[in-house]
Design a protein around this motif. Structure first.
Motif, short mmCIF file in Angstrom:
data_model
loop_
_atom_site.label_atom_id
_atom_site.label_comp_id
_atom_site.label_asym_id
_atom_site.label_seq_id
_atom_site.Cartn_x
_atom_site.Cartn_y
_atom_site.Cartn_z
N GLY A 1 9.50 0.39 0.62
CA GLY A 1 8.85 1.58 1.17
C GLY A 1 7.34 1.52 1.17
O GLY A 1 6.68 2.43 1.67
N GLY A 2 6.78 0.45 0.59
CA GLY A 2 5.34 0.25 0.63
C GLY A 2 4.59 0.65 -0.64
O GLY A 2 3.35 0.54 -0.67
N SER A 3 5.28 1.06 -1.67
CA SER A 3 4.61 1.38 -2.93
C SER A 3 4.19 0.09 -3.61
O SER A 3 4.97 -0.86 -3.69
CB SER A 3 5.55 2.16 -3.85
OG SER A 3 5.86 3.42 -3.28
N THR A 4 2.94 0.08 -4.11
CA THR A 4 2.38 -1.14 -4.67
C THR A 4 2.06 -1.00 -6.15
O THR A 4 1.87 0.11 -6.66
CB THR A 4 1.10 -1.55 -3.92
OG1 THR A 4 0.16 -0.47 -4.02
CG2 THR A 4 1.39 -1.84 -2.47
N ASN A 5 1.97 -2.15 -6.79
CA ASN A 5 1.66 -2.22 -8.22
C ASN A 5 0.82 -3.46 -8.43
O ASN A 5 1.14 -4.53 -7.86
CB ASN A 5 2.96 -2.31 -9.01
CG ASN A 5 2.74 -2.50 -10.49
OD1 ASN A 5 1.96 -1.79 -11.10
ND2 ASN A 5 3.43 -3.47 -11.08
N TYR A 6 -0.26 -3.35 -9.21
CA TYR A 6 -1.18 -4.47 -9.41
C TYR A 6 -1.45 -4.71 -10.89
O TYR A 6 -1.51 -3.77 -11.69
CB TYR A 6 -2.52 -4.19 -8.73
CG TYR A 6 -2.46 -4.12 -7.24
CD1 TYR A 6 -2.30 -2.90 -6.59
CD2 TYR A 6 -2.58 -5.27 -6.45
CE1 TYR A 6 -2.24 -2.81 -5.21
CE2 TYR A 6 -2.54 -5.20 -5.07
CZ TYR A 6 -2.35 -3.97 -4.47
OH TYR A 6 -2.31 -3.90 -3.10
N ALA A 7 -1.67 -5.96 -11.23
CA ALA A 7 -2.20 -6.28 -12.54
C ALA A 7 -3.62 -5.75 -12.62
O ALA A 7 -4.36 -5.76 -11.64
CB ALA A 7 -2.19 -7.79 -12.76
N ASP A 8 -4.02 -5.31 -13.81
CA ASP A 8 -5.36 -4.75 -13.98
C ASP A 8 -6.44 -5.76 -13.57
O ASP A 8 -7.49 -5.37 -13.05
CB ASP A 8 -5.59 -4.32 -15.43
CG ASP A 8 -4.81 -3.07 -15.79
OD1 ASP A 8 -4.64 -2.82 -17.00
OD2 ASP A 8 -4.37 -2.36 -14.88
N SER A 9 -6.18 -7.03 -13.80
CA SER A 9 -7.20 -8.06 -13.55
C SER A 9 -7.50 -8.26 -12.06
O SER A 9 -8.51 -8.87 -11.72
CB SER A 9 -6.74 -9.38 -14.16
OG SER A 9 -5.51 -9.79 -13.60
N VAL A 10 -6.63 -7.77 -11.19
CA VAL A 10 -6.84 -7.98 -9.75
C VAL A 10 -7.05 -6.68 -8.98
O VAL A 10 -7.33 -6.73 -7.77
CB VAL A 10 -5.67 -8.77 -9.12
CG1 VAL A 10 -5.42 -10.07 -9.89
CG2 VAL A 10 -4.41 -7.94 -9.02
N LYS A 11 -6.95 -5.55 -9.64
CA LYS A 11 -7.12 -4.27 -8.96
C LYS A 11 -8.49 -4.20 -8.31
O LYS A 11 -9.50 -4.55 -8.91
CB LYS A 11 -6.95 -3.11 -9.94
CG LYS A 11 -5.51 -2.81 -10.30
CD LYS A 11 -5.41 -1.63 -11.27
CE LYS A 11 -3.96 -1.35 -11.63
NZ LYS A 11 -3.84 -0.26 -12.64
#
Length: 120
Positions: free
Chosen positions: A53-63
């Motif tokens: 559905g397009g929800s994203t999640n990122y590691a803090d180091s790459v946000k």
């Protein structure tokens, strides 16, 4: 089922790269797709993932520097990497949680990995 990753290479600090990973084969549906990375001597870690559905999640180091996206019609996930740092150097692996045609359960699949080297 196969995940084919591409787009790695050598880039200078501050530069950009775009990784792509296409899923192919007898696929009924694809859930979460993502990118992981593994640097020498380190464990594999999640970089980013995206739901169907397009929800994203990122590691803090790459946000704020990396953006993950996907094209469901092409069964492809992308990782746009900007402002690259030497510590981003690693082998990047794509990952997909999907259901093969004719089966009833979701399974985890990995691509072959693509090397990203950030160096001057």
């Amino acid at each position: 089922v196969q995940l084919q990753a591409s787009g790695g290479g050598l880039v200078q600090p501050g530069g950009s790269l775009r990784l792509s990973c296409a899923a192919s084969g007898s696929i009924f549906s694809i859930g979460i797709m993502g990118w992981y990375r593994q640097a020498p001597g380190n464990q594999r870690e999640l970089v980013a993932d995206v739901t169907s559905g397009g929800s994203t999640n990122y590691a803090d180091s790459v946000k704020g520097r990396f953006t993950i996206s996907r094209d469901n019609a092409k069964s492809t996930v992308y990782l746009q990497m900007n402002s690259l740092k030497p510590e981003d150097t690693a082998i990047y692996y794509c990952n997909a949680f999907l259901k093969r045609a004719g089966t009833t359960k979701m399974s985890n699949y990995w691509g072959q990995g693509t090397l990203v080297t950030v160096s001057s």
